[in-house]
Structures are given as C-alpha cells and as structure tokens.
Design a protein around this motif. Structure first.
Motif, PDB file in Angstrom:
ATOM      1  N   SER A 327       8.634 -30.820  22.623  1.00 35.78           N
ATOM      2  CA  SER A 327       8.228 -29.483  23.050  1.00 35.78           C
ATOM      3  C   SER A 327       8.325 -29.375  24.557  1.00 35.78           C
ATOM      4  CB  SER A 327       6.800 -29.178  22.588  1.00 35.78           C
ATOM      5  OG  SER A 327       5.896 -30.138  23.115  1.00 35.78           O
ATOM      6  N   GLY A 328       8.354 -28.139  25.048  1.00 33.45           N
ATOM      7  CA  GLY A 328       8.456 -27.911  26.484  1.00 33.45           C
ATOM      8  C   GLY A 328       9.186 -26.628  26.819  1.00 33.45           C
ATOM      9  N   HIS A 329      10.132 -26.238  25.959  1.00 31.52           N
ATOM     10  CA  HIS A 329      10.828 -24.975  26.193  1.00 31.52           C
ATOM     11  C   HIS A 329       9.859 -23.810  25.982  1.00 31.52           C
ATOM     12  CE1 HIS A 329      14.970 -26.140  26.909  1.00 31.52           C
ATOM     13  NE2 HIS A 329      14.897 -27.028  25.922  1.00 31.52           N
ATOM     14  N   ASP A 330      10.035 -22.773  26.799  1.00 33.84           N
ATOM     15  CA  ASP A 330       9.141 -21.614  26.740  1.00 33.84           C
ATOM     16  C   ASP A 330       9.574 -20.591  25.692  1.00 33.84           C
ATOM     17  OD1 ASP A 330       7.578 -22.638  28.786  1.00 33.84           O
ATOM     18  OD2 ASP A 330       8.797 -21.677  30.335  1.00 33.84           O
ATOM     19  N   GLN A 331      10.841 -20.643  25.262  1.00 34.00           N
ATOM     20  CA  GLN A 331      11.329 -19.693  24.269  1.00 34.00           C
ATOM     21  C   GLN A 331      12.180 -20.424  23.229  1.00 34.00           C
ATOM     22  OE1 GLN A 331      12.940 -15.944  25.739  1.00 34.00           O
ATOM     23  NE2 GLN A 331      11.891 -16.212  27.710  1.00 34.00           N
ATOM     24  N   GLU A 332      12.778 -19.670  22.331  1.00 30.67           N
ATOM     25  CA  GLU A 332      13.518 -20.235  21.212  1.00 30.67           C
ATOM     26  C   GLU A 332      14.679 -21.109  21.676  1.00 30.67           C
ATOM     27  OE1 GLU A 332      12.736 -17.134  21.664  1.00 30.67           O
ATOM     28  OE2 GLU A 332      12.126 -16.106  19.826  1.00 30.67           O
ATOM     29  N   LEU A 333      14.939 -22.189  20.933  1.00 32.91           N
ATOM     30  CA  LEU A 333      16.084 -23.048  21.205  1.00 32.91           C
ATOM     31  C   LEU A 333      17.326 -22.464  20.547  1.00 32.91           C
ATOM     32  CD1 LEU A 333      13.679 -24.917  21.947  1.00 32.91           C
ATOM     33  CD2 LEU A 333      15.064 -26.830  21.147  1.00 32.91           C
ATOM     34  N   THR A 334      18.456 -22.637  21.194  1.00 27.98           N
ATOM     35  CA  THR A 334      19.706 -22.063  20.703  1.00 27.98           C
ATOM     36  C   THR A 334      20.742 -23.108  20.308  1.00 27.98           C
ATOM     37  OG1 THR A 334      20.541 -21.933  22.971  1.00 27.98           O
ATOM     38  CG2 THR A 334      19.413 -19.974  22.094  1.00 27.98           C
ATOM     39  N   HIS A 335      20.601 -24.333  20.844  1.00 28.07           N
ATOM     40  CA  HIS A 335      21.656 -25.326  20.608  1.00 28.07           C
ATOM     41  C   HIS A 335      21.135 -26.703  20.986  1.00 28.07           C
ATOM     42  CE1 HIS A 335      25.645 -27.371  21.399  1.00 28.07           C
ATOM     43  NE2 HIS A 335      25.898 -26.736  20.270  1.00 28.07           N
ATOM     44  N   THR A 336      21.747 -27.738  20.426  1.00 27.98           N
ATOM     45  CA  THR A 336      21.471 -29.107  20.829  1.00 27.98           C
ATOM     46  C   THR A 336      22.727 -29.936  20.660  1.00 27.98           C
ATOM     47  OG1 THR A 336      20.008 -31.021  20.561  1.00 27.98           O
ATOM     48  CG2 THR A 336      20.672 -29.867  18.555  1.00 27.98           C
ATOM     49  N   SER A 337      22.863 -30.959  21.499  1.00 30.56           N
ATOM     50  CA  SER A 337      24.039 -31.822  21.449  1.00 30.56           C
ATOM     51  C   SER A 337      23.653 -33.202  21.951  1.00 30.56           C
ATOM     52  CB  SER A 337      25.166 -31.236  22.310  1.00 30.56           C
ATOM     53  OG  SER A 337      26.302 -32.070  22.297  1.00 30.56           O
ATOM     54  N   SER A 338      24.286 -34.228  21.396  1.00 29.74           N
ATOM     55  CA  SER A 338      23.966 -35.597  21.808  1.00 29.74           C
ATOM     56  C   SER A 338      25.154 -36.229  22.532  1.00 29.74           C
ATOM     57  CB  SER A 338      23.593 -36.451  20.590  1.00 29.74           C
ATOM     58  OG  SER A 338      24.712 -36.611  19.738  1.00 29.74           O
ATOM     59  N   HIS A 339      24.853 -37.253  23.321  1.00 28.87           N
ATOM     60  CA  HIS A 339      25.873 -38.003  24.046  1.00 28.87           C
ATOM     61  C   HIS A 339      26.702 -38.816  23.056  1.00 28.87           C
ATOM     62  CE1 HIS A 339      27.597 -40.927  26.911  1.00 28.87           C
ATOM     63  NE2 HIS A 339      27.357 -40.012  27.841  1.00 28.87           N
ATOM     64  N   HIS A 340      27.975 -39.062  23.390  1.00 31.29           N
ATOM     65  CA  HIS A 340      28.854 -39.750  22.443  1.00 31.29           C
ATOM     66  C   HIS A 340      28.536 -41.236  22.295  1.00 31.29           C
ATOM     67  CE1 HIS A 340      30.684 -40.314  26.411  1.00 31.29           C
ATOM     68  NE2 HIS A 340      31.223 -41.410  25.942  1.00 31.29           N
ATOM     69  N   SER A 341      27.887 -41.859  23.301  1.00 29.54           N
ATOM     70  CA  SER A 341      27.648 -43.300  23.209  1.00 29.54           C
ATOM     71  C   SER A 341      26.226 -43.722  23.603  1.00 29.54           C
ATOM     72  CB  SER A 341      28.649 -44.049  24.111  1.00 29.54           C
ATOM     73  OG  SER A 341      28.485 -43.663  25.467  1.00 29.54           O
ATOM     74  N   GLN A 342      25.486 -42.874  24.302  1.00 29.83           N
ATOM     75  CA  GLN A 342      24.140 -43.229  24.729  1.00 29.83           C
ATOM     76  C   GLN A 342      23.106 -42.327  24.058  1.00 29.83           C
ATOM     77  OE1 GLN A 342      23.724 -44.176  29.033  1.00 29.83           O
ATOM     78  NE2 GLN A 342      25.808 -43.395  29.252  1.00 29.83           N
TER      79      GLN A 342
END
Length: 498
Positions: A327-342
C-alpha cells in the motif's frame, strides 16, 4: 427538410422530430461504419408490420409518421455521405501534420549543438590569427553542417503490416508475446475472455473463459506453459496454455490486408470451434476491486497484481497464499510490471506517480517517482536498468533507477499514452488514444510511426503493444491491439536488418 405541419401530431413530437442534432466542433469525427439503409431498415420493417396489425393510432397519423421516417432515412444517408467525405479530409490533414511534426522533431535535436559549436569556433577564430586556424574552423563548421543535413533524412526503419488477428467481441486491453521458441501471442479482452493465437497461422488456438468480468491483462510464464490473467472480477487466474501449433492457416494473410474497407465489428464466427478452457490452475483472491494488471516475478514462482483498491498484492503461485499487500498509492492502480532478471517491481497509479518496489532484501523498500501531471498508465523496465513511464498527460519519460529526481529524457506527444513496451534493443513503442503508434529511442529521439490509413492500422484507441524477442524468426516482431477488436502483427526492421 422534415414537414411538421400536421395538426393531428402533438407539438412536442413535431419539435423532436424536426430538430437537427447540433454540429460537432471536434476534428475527430466518429466514422459511421455500417450501411445507413441496413441500420434503419429493421426499424422500418417492424414499423410497417405494426401498421399492418391492429393499432389505436389513426390511419392518417400512421401514414404521416411513415412519411417522416422515410425523410429521416434520406437525411441520415446524406449525413453518412458527408461523414465519409469529412473523414477522408481529416485523414489527409493528419498525415500532413505527422510529416511536418517529424521534420520539426528532427531539426530540434541538432540545432542547439550547432549554435554552441559555431559560437565557440568564431570566438576562437577572432583570438587566434593565421590561416591554419581558419582552415580548422572551416572544417569544424563543415562537420556540423553535415550533421544537420543528415538530421533531415528519414528514419532508417521499415514498418509494414503483416497480419491481423480478429475474433474478440469487445475491445482488447492487452497483447503479450510468449517466451522465445513459442510462436504465440496472448490477448486480454473486455469480452470476458483471453485468447492464445498462433503468430504465423493467424488463428486462435485456445480461448479462456474462466473470468466473470473484463480480462484486463495477460502474461506468459517465463518457462512453463502457464498464463496469468487479471480481471474486473477482482481476481487473477493462472491457467494452462497447452496448444497444438499445427493448425491450418487463418483467413488473414499479407496479401489480403488492405483489400477493402474494414468492418467496424469483427466477425464473431471466427472463434467458433476454438478449444475453450474454463477452469484455472490457481485463482488468486484478496483484492476488493478491479484487478487491472498482473505479472510474473523472475523465476515464475510469485506474481504481482495491481488493483483499483489502491494496493498491489504479491502472491505465491504454488500455495496461492497472499505473501504481502503493498500500500502507499493515493488512488487506483493502473498497471504493474516486473524486472526481467531481478526481484524489482513497478506499479503505476492514477495519483500521477509510479513506485519501485525492491524485494531483493528480506525487508522490501519502495521509491516514489514523481514527474507526471496525470494518470500514469504504465511503467516498464528496460534491459539497461532504466524505467520508461507513460501517462495521460501525453508524455513518456525515461528514468534511471538510481536517480528519482528527474527523468533522463522526456517524449511529448499530442495524445494520451497507453500501455507501452520497450524492445531488447531499446526501442520504445508508444500506443496512443488517437490510434497512432510511434517509435522512439531511449534518448527521446523519434524513429518512426507505424503506418495508418483508411485500410491499414487501428480504427480505435490503441491500448497496448508488445515486442517479440530478437532473433525469434517470426514474420511479425511487433504487435498492437485496440478497441477496434483487432490485433495487428507488424514487421519493424532497421535498414541494416532489412
């Protein structure tokens, strides 16, 4: 014009029928895709069938209404023809603006450098006498002039439309490419389904129908035949994606593209007979609102989800347990993505920020990137350990993970940015609300724009793009999808590769 002089007709009905719709002041006039006569004919047929039966409406009144509907149909056909003509003019103007803006962009990169170097050269020429110094200065000016002349040349990139994939019944939120060696793409659609497609055959090989809401995101497992989807039903699903590749080719091919006008609605029958799957391997729950996106962490043992409930959840795929809620965002989340190796994750939000979450240590840390003025629609990692973010504020920014204060480069455009993608070679593909897809490098220099005419390209908002891995030997190495219900496969090649 409509005749409204019948005394038997109520005055308010007459006014409503005779009133013309207000003229739109927007330049992007929505184009009517279906035939005018076919649109209104079913209504007229039902009206005539009602007239033949028993009715309490007086015959004179019914006859008059019939005449009015005939006149409405004629006016509609006139408006339809005018609409087509206006759209053609708008297409021509947009093409001209694109060419002019491209030249302007190319000029702006090198002129500052030329001005600085020129002033230094001239000041040096005044302070040092002798013909040898003048010759050196002349050589410098010539080199800079050559640099400017070369900047006017067009991009050394060839972009061609190879294949289209159709069959979804509603807009497509995201397109993803399978791991190397698997010539597959996946799509997530608002029609509550996700599909696996053969890149070369152009056919849907598997349709997933396990969600109860819009499917907003899709990702392939990095090493197994599994797919991760996120949905408006507040869940993320992991499901098997075992398909048979040796199926007959589809109807779409390079030769067939561009022959005739596209229909506004895709043919739903194209997916008839496609194998369907309704049961997931794992159902990940815990969000209290729409799940907009999900991605695998390196290794594929854990996944991250982003939701409108303002949190991102980290799950263990094997046990289906919620490992951590972020948690921490003040409004709705729109997207997420992860690093390819870390074990790094970025989450984007409507609060105009995106956050970097570091899971490499037992106690995770978070960094906040501020730089946009509207919703951050996506943020993705590059191979050079940078982050590229796109926003509804019509800008794309390139960031260094070690410096949160200011972006390395800023790309400004004329339309909101949707889910972008970065190739292994560092080419940023930007999908826009205005149906365009533009390519830039990580320094912010424009490379190319995907062609879009009345017979090529998307006819609605482009919502997502995806790159195939380099040396994949696929006929298409770039894919785009949008709310025209189409997925387009492109060949994007530099001159040295062409």
């Amino acid at each position: 014009m409509l005749c409204t002089g019948d005394a038997n007709m109520p005055q308010d009905v007459v006014q409503n029928l005779s009133a013309k719709p207000p003229k739109s002041k927007r330049i992007n006039i929505p184009r009517v895709q279906s035939n005018a006569e076919s649109e209104i004919q079913p209504f007229l047929t039902n009206f005539r069938s009602d007239m033949d039966g028993e009715s309490v409406i007086p015959p004179v009144f019914r006859s008059r209404l019939h005449e009015l509907f005939i006149q409405i149909e004629k006016e509609f056909e006139t408006l339809y023809a005018e609409n087509l003509n206006l759209n053609e003019k708008i297409e021509s103007l947009n093409e001209r603006l694109e060419r002019e803006s491209f030249v302007g962009d190319k000029q702006s990169y090198d002129f500052p450098d030329f001005d600085n170097t020129s002033s230094k050269s001239f000041s040096k020429q005044k302070s040092i006498s002798g013909s040898s110094q003048k010759v050196k200065t002349a050589h410098k000016l010539k080199a800079q002039t050559s640099k400017i002349v070369s900047s006017f040349k067009g991009p050394n990139v060839s972009c061609s439309l190879i294949r289209e994939y159709s069959g979804h019944k509603d807009g497509i939120w995201e397109v993803a490419v399978a791991r190397p060696g698997q010539p597959l793409i996946g799509t997530a659609s608002a029609d509550h389904t996700a599909c696996i497609w053969s890149v070369e055959a152009g056919k849907c090989l598997l349709q997933y129908q396990g969600h109860q809401g819009s499917v907003n995101s899709i990702r392939f497992h990095p090493s197994r035949d599994l797919v991760l989807t996120a949905s408006g039903d507040q869940t993320a699903h992991v499901w098997q994606a075992v398909v048979t590749l040796d199926q007959p080719k589809g109807h779409s091919s390079e030769e067939e593209l561009g022959t005739g006008e596209k229909d506004d609605f895709c043919d739903d029958s194209l997916l008839e007979g496609t194998p369907t799957l309704r049961t997931p391997v794992s159902e990940l729950m815990g969000h209290s609102s729409v799940v907009m996106a999900a991605d695998w962490l390196p290794g594929g043992d854990q996944v991250i989800t982003a939701s409108w409930d303002r949190t991102a959840n980290l799950y263990d795929v094997e046990t289906r347990d919620l490992v951590q809620s972020l948690s921490g965002h003040d409004q709705e989340l729109t997207h997420t993505s992860s690093h390819h190796s870390q074990r790094l994750v970025v989450t984007s939000s409507k609060d105009t920020t995106f956050r970097l979450w570091d899971f490499r240590e037992p106690i995770h840390s978070v960094s906040v990137f501020q730089g946009h003025t509207e919703t951050v629609t996506s943020a993705v990692f590059t191979r050079e350990d940078k982050v590229v973010s796109g926003s509804d504020d019509r800008s794309v920014k390139v960031w260094d993970l070690r410096n949160m204060r200011s972006p390395l480069a800023t790309i400004r455009s004329d339309s909101a940015v949707n889910r972008l993608a970065v190739s292994g070679a560092g080419v940023v593909a930007i999908p826009h609300d205005n149906r365009q897809v533009r390519l830039f490098d990580l320094n912010g220099q424009r490379i190319a724009r995907l062609p879009r005419t009345s017979r090529q390209g998307h006819r609605r908002m482009v919502s997502s793009v995806a790159w195939a891995e380099e040396n994949s030997n696929l006929s298409c190495n770039f894919f785009s999808c949008g709310f025209d219900r189409l997925i387009l496969g492109w060949s994007v090649q530099s001159c040295k590769d062409a």
